[in-house]
Design a protein around this motif. Structure first.
Motif, PDB file in Angstrom:
ATOM      1  N   THR A   1      17.971 -11.386  -5.551  1.00 55.32           N
ATOM      2  CA  THR A   1      18.769 -11.948  -6.648  1.00 55.32           C
ATOM      3  C   THR A   1      17.909 -12.740  -7.627  1.00 55.32           C
ATOM      4  O   THR A   1      17.793 -12.368  -8.798  1.00 55.32           O
ATOM      5  N   ASP A   2      17.280 -13.836  -7.144  1.00 49.65           N
ATOM      6  CA  ASP A   2      16.479 -14.642  -8.070  1.00 49.65           C
ATOM      7  C   ASP A   2      15.086 -14.949  -7.516  1.00 49.65           C
ATOM      8  O   ASP A   2      14.381 -15.813  -8.038  1.00 49.65           O
ATOM      9  N   GLU A   3      14.659 -14.242  -6.481  1.00 50.40           N
ATOM     10  CA  GLU A   3      13.346 -14.494  -5.890  1.00 50.40           C
ATOM     11  C   GLU A   3      12.221 -13.930  -6.762  1.00 50.40           C
ATOM     12  O   GLU A   3      12.439 -13.091  -7.637  1.00 50.40           O
ATOM     13  N   VAL A   4      11.016 -14.416  -6.482  1.00 45.52           N
ATOM     14  CA  VAL A   4       9.799 -13.899  -7.107  1.00 45.52           C
ATOM     15  C   VAL A   4       8.914 -13.353  -5.989  1.00 45.52           C
ATOM     16  O   VAL A   4       8.689 -14.030  -4.982  1.00 45.52           O
ATOM     17  N   VAL A   5       8.437 -12.129  -6.166  1.00 43.48           N
ATOM     18  CA  VAL A   5       7.610 -11.480  -5.144  1.00 43.48           C
ATOM     19  C   VAL A   5       6.231 -11.199  -5.727  1.00 43.48           C
ATOM     20  O   VAL A   5       6.112 -10.728  -6.865  1.00 43.48           O
ATOM     21  N   VAL A   6       5.200 -11.498  -4.940  1.00 43.48           N
ATOM     22  CA  VAL A   6       3.823 -11.222  -5.340  1.00 43.48           C
ATOM     23  C   VAL A   6       3.176 -10.369  -4.255  1.00 43.48           C
ATOM     24  O   VAL A   6       3.189 -10.732  -3.076  1.00 43.48           O
ATOM     25  N   LEU A   7       2.626  -9.232  -4.655  1.00 45.59           N
ATOM     26  CA  LEU A   7       1.907  -8.349  -3.731  1.00 45.59           C
ATOM     27  C   LEU A   7       0.442  -8.328  -4.138  1.00 45.59           C
ATOM     28  O   LEU A   7       0.108  -7.966  -5.273  1.00 45.59           O
ATOM     29  N   ARG A   8      -0.430  -8.700  -3.215  1.00 47.65           N
ATOM     30  CA  ARG A   8      -1.858  -8.807  -3.520  1.00 47.65           C
ATOM     31  C   ARG A   8      -2.632  -7.682  -2.831  1.00 47.65           C
ATOM     32  O   ARG A   8      -2.419  -7.397  -1.651  1.00 47.65           O
ATOM     33  N   ALA A   9      -3.564  -7.081  -3.592  1.00 47.62           N
ATOM     34  CA  ALA A   9      -4.391  -6.004  -3.041  1.00 47.62           C
ATOM     35  C   ALA A   9      -5.415  -6.524  -2.054  1.00 47.62           C
ATOM     36  O   ALA A   9      -5.828  -5.805  -1.145  1.00 47.62           O
ATOM     37  N   GLY A  10      -5.840  -7.788  -2.219  1.00 45.84           N
ATOM     38  CA  GLY A  10      -6.827  -8.363  -1.325  1.00 45.84           C
ATOM     39  C   GLY A  10      -8.197  -8.462  -1.966  1.00 45.84           C
ATOM     40  O   GLY A  10      -8.411  -8.064  -3.119  1.00 45.84           O
ATOM     41  N   GLU A  11      -9.130  -9.010  -1.202  1.00 40.29           N
ATOM     42  CA  GLU A  11     -10.508  -9.181  -1.645  1.00 40.29           C
ATOM     43  C   GLU A  11     -11.450  -8.578  -0.608  1.00 40.29           C
ATOM     44  O   GLU A  11     -11.085  -8.434   0.560  1.00 40.29           O
TER      45      GLU A  11
ATOM     46  N   THR B   1      12.299 -19.127  -5.267  1.00 44.91           N
ATOM     47  CA  THR B   1      11.653 -18.783  -3.998  1.00 44.91           C
ATOM     48  C   THR B   1      10.560 -17.745  -4.235  1.00 44.91           C
ATOM     49  O   THR B   1      10.799 -16.703  -4.857  1.00 44.91           O
ATOM     50  N   LEU B   2       9.361 -18.045  -3.740  1.00 48.96           N
ATOM     51  CA  LEU B   2       8.225 -17.135  -3.867  1.00 48.96           C
ATOM     52  C   LEU B   2       7.980 -16.455  -2.520  1.00 48.96           C
ATOM     53  O   LEU B   2       7.865 -17.122  -1.484  1.00 48.96           O
ATOM     54  N   ILE B   3       7.888 -15.134  -2.530  1.00 49.74           N
ATOM     55  CA  ILE B   3       7.600 -14.354  -1.319  1.00 49.74           C
ATOM     56  C   ILE B   3       6.282 -13.628  -1.540  1.00 49.74           C
ATOM     57  O   ILE B   3       6.139 -12.846  -2.480  1.00 49.74           O
ATOM     58  N   GLU B   4       5.314 -13.904  -0.680  1.00 51.32           N
ATOM     59  CA  GLU B   4       3.986 -13.287  -0.780  1.00 51.32           C
ATOM     60  C   GLU B   4       3.911 -12.087   0.160  1.00 51.32           C
ATOM     61  O   GLU B   4       4.159 -12.206   1.367  1.00 51.32           O
ATOM     62  N   LEU B   5       3.542 -10.926  -0.375  1.00 54.54           N
ATOM     63  CA  LEU B   5       3.381  -9.709   0.416  1.00 54.54           C
ATOM     64  C   LEU B   5       1.971  -9.161   0.226  1.00 54.54           C
ATOM     65  O   LEU B   5       1.185  -9.674  -0.556  1.00 54.54           O
TER      66      LEU B   5
ATOM     67  N   LEU C   1       0.462  -7.332  -8.053  1.00 51.32           N
ATOM     68  CA  LEU C   1       1.711  -6.861  -8.651  1.00 51.32           C
ATOM     69  C   LEU C   1       2.784  -7.909  -8.387  1.00 51.32           C
ATOM     70  O   LEU C   1       2.973  -8.338  -7.247  1.00 51.32           O
ATOM     71  N   ALA C   2       3.470  -8.333  -9.434  1.00 53.18           N
ATOM     72  CA  ALA C   2       4.500  -9.366  -9.309  1.00 53.18           C
ATOM     73  C   ALA C   2       5.850  -8.802  -9.725  1.00 53.18           C
ATOM     74  O   ALA C   2       5.940  -7.940 -10.607  1.00 53.18           O
ATOM     75  N   TYR C   3       6.912  -9.330  -9.082  1.00 52.32           N
ATOM     76  CA  TYR C   3       8.271  -8.866  -9.370  1.00 52.32           C
ATOM     77  C   TYR C   3       9.178 -10.065  -9.588  1.00 52.32           C
ATOM     78  O   TYR C   3       9.230 -10.985  -8.761  1.00 52.32           O
ATOM     79  N   ASP C   4       9.889 -10.053 -10.699  1.00 54.53           N
ATOM     80  CA  ASP C   4      10.872 -11.085 -11.035  1.00 54.53           C
ATOM     81  C   ASP C   4      12.254 -10.488 -10.793  1.00 54.53           C
ATOM     82  O   ASP C   4      12.718  -9.630 -11.554  1.00 54.53           O
ATOM     83  N   ALA C   5      12.912 -10.930  -9.711  1.00 55.73           N
ATOM     84  CA  ALA C   5      14.199 -10.330  -9.343  1.00 55.73           C
ATOM     85  C   ALA C   5      15.285 -10.648 -10.357  1.00 55.73           C
ATOM     86  O   ALA C   5      16.199  -9.842 -10.571  1.00 55.73           O
ATOM     87  N   THR C   6      15.225 -11.810 -10.993  1.00 58.87           N
ATOM     88  CA  THR C   6      16.245 -12.166 -11.982  1.00 58.87           C
ATOM     89  C   THR C   6      16.213 -11.210 -13.169  1.00 58.87           C
ATOM     90  O   THR C   6      17.247 -10.707 -13.622  1.00 58.87           O
ATOM     91  N   ALA C   7      15.019 -10.952 -13.667  1.00 59.96           N
ATOM     92  CA  ALA C   7      14.872 -10.051 -14.813  1.00 59.96           C
ATOM     93  C   ALA C   7      14.810  -8.587 -14.395  1.00 59.96           C
ATOM     94  O   ALA C   7      14.971  -7.695 -15.234  1.00 59.96           O
TER      95      ALA C   7
END
Length: 509
Positions: A81-91, A171-175, A123-129
């Motif tokens: 609904t209004d969460e923010v998700v961040v997916l990181r490729a890594g280092e 709420t930030l969710i890191e994947l 890659l980031a995702y804004d669930a609200t938008a």
């Protein structure tokens, strides 16, 4: 069996193959021909070995539209609904005590959603938008003195911090790389996948949703797997034309992998297994596994079994192939018989890879076919199905029949839902137990091995005193192992063998 039909678990077990009386060196070829005549499988790949003819693979990156479709399907599964998700490729990971780094591969979830492989890609995702934003690294002038720049994608990575700051109240969710997976895992879901997204932990729930999308491959993914298979073909054809007694395992490995690279593959999909003689009894025998500083390598002798399990990677997607051959001599009766038993098990279980079939039943069917061969050869005594149930067949076939294939050679292994824990020796290494669906790519890799750690164990020898003909088995200690593996696409119709171009000769050299 077609989609919509009864599941195999509700049907009678497939009959074991009709094996002629032992010994049967002359009858082996007739069994193979008979299996081929009646097979409904596309491209089984039984053919004479030959030269590859200068393969060059060229892939096409997924279109922006195709990537947008993948992201849309994932977002729909997430139901945020209004969460923010961040997916990181890594280092890149560094070598201990040095300033060097291991070769980098991005987290497969990020690779799936972006088709980008550079370290730091996010890659980031804004669930609200309902909007996705891609951030990629940019090098400083100082770094460009030493390294070529990564392909620029999306917005500069240093803008991510400000992007997150504008959404700091949510709420930030890191994947992806570095995500904190929970220690306590939920119970596995049913084979049809129901319940796979019901975990309370958001990291696990969202990761599972991506995994469920990755389980079936779209056209762009299949194109990359086909390219990886084509590069693998070049390497195996080199082996068939050049491997000979007197060469070391390492020489054969280097020559084969050179052809992978010459064909256009950027890397191998995993550490190649090139195992001759008794080394073939180690399921994951790799060069330098004994001593990374001063590794030993065996010289292949005439009459040795040579087991090669290797594959090229392309576009991040793996191929995974195993062939076992006798080098420089005619196969012995035992080699010929067991090779054909393994081949028969593979052909019959490939034909079972159809929509609606539960993978566990395909695995158990392979075990029963292998068990029938071991009984016919006089290594086991009893009914093959009962020998599978009691665990005697697992002494010779101690691994799962196969695994999903994709951005990892053992694909979708980070999510626990599809694995059923079991104390059953025939099921403990089963791997994902799912209902097969069109678009899934799985390996099918039955094998028979003479493994000292299992066959020499006093507890096992006592437990299976009545089922195993130990005097006969002990005569074959040091035999090694036989495995035959292909990559199989489940379709709405007959299964398709993606690695069919790689011949299956029983003798080379």
């Amino acid at each position: 069996m077609r989609a919509g039909g009864p599941l195999l678990r509700d049907a009678p077990h497939p009959a074991s193959p009709p094996l002629p009386p032992w010994p049967w060196p002359a009858a082996a070829a007739s069994l193979v021909r008979g299996q081929l005549r009646h097979s409904r499988v596309k491209n089984l790949g039984i053919a004479r070995a030959g030269r590859s003819g200068g393969v060059r693979v060229r892939g096409v990156k997924p279109t922006d539209e195709a990537l947008a479709e993948r992201r849309a399907r994932v977002a729909k599964r997430w139901e945020l609904t209004d969460e923010v998700v961040v997916l990181r490729a890594g280092e890149p990971s560094g070598w201990s005590g040095t300033d060097q780094h291991f070769a980098f591969l991005p987290h497969p979830d990020v690779a799936y959603l972006t088709a980008v492989g550079s370290p730091g890609t996010t890659l980031a995702y804004d669930a609200t938008a309902g909007e996705w934003e891609l951030f990629g690294p940019r090098f400083t002038p100082e770094r460009l003195v030493w390294e070529q720049p990564p392909t620029p994608v999306g917005r500069p990575l240093d803008e991510l911090e400000a992007w997150l700051a504008h959404r700091s109240e949510r709420t930030l969710i890191e994947l992806g790389a570095g995500a904190a997976m929970p220690e306590a895992l939920p119970a596995p879901a049913a084979p049809d996948g129901s319940g796979a997204e019901a975990a309370a932990d958001p990291v696990l729930r969202l990761s599972a949703a991506i995994a469920l999308e990755r389980m079936t491959k779209d056209k762009a993914e299949l194109d990359d797997i086909r390219q990886a298979a084509a590069a693998s073909t070049a390497g195996f054809e080199w082996v068939y034309a050049n491997a000979a007694p007197g060469m070391t395992e390492r020489e054969i490995q280097v020559g084969m992998e050179a052809q992978f690279y010459a064909a256009g593959a950027p890397r191998v999909a995993y550490d190649s297994i090139v195992a001759s003689g008794s080394h073939g009894a180690y399921l994951h025998y790799v060069y330098a596994g004994d001593d990374p500083l001063r590794p030993a390598t065996r010289v292949v002798e005439a009459g040795d079994l040579l087991l090669i399990d290797a594959g090229a990677q392309f576009g991040g997607y793996a191929s995974d192939v195993t062939r076992t051959m006798v080098v420089g001599a005619e196969p012995t009766d035992e080699q010929q018989f067991l090779w054909n038993v393994v081949l028969s098990a593979q052909q019959q279980t490939i034909d079972m890879c159809r929509p609606g079939i539960v993978w566990k039943e395909v695995h158990l069917a392979a075990a029963r076919i292998l068990g029938a061969g071991l009984v016919e050869m006089g290594l086991l005594r009893g009914d093959p199905a009962e020998l599978v149930t009691e665990g005697a067949v697992a002494l010779f076939f101690p691994h799962g029949l196969g695994h999903l294939l994709g951005l990892s050679v053992h694909d979708i292994t980070s999510v626990p839902y599809s694995r059923e824990p079991s104390d059953d020796p025939m099921l403990s290494k089963l791997g994902p137990n799912r209902v097969l669906e069109p678009g899934m790519v799985t390996t099918v890799e039955p094998g028979i091995y003479f493994i000292d750690a299992l066959l020499g164990d006093p507890a096992r020898r006592e437990k299976f005193a009545e089922s195993v003909v130990w005097e006969r088995v002990d005569e074959l200690r040091g035999f090694g192992g036989i495995r035959i593996e292909d990559d199989v696409l489940v379709t709405a119709d007959d299964p398709e063998v993606l690695t069919a171009a790689i011949a299956k000769p029983i003798r080379i050299g």
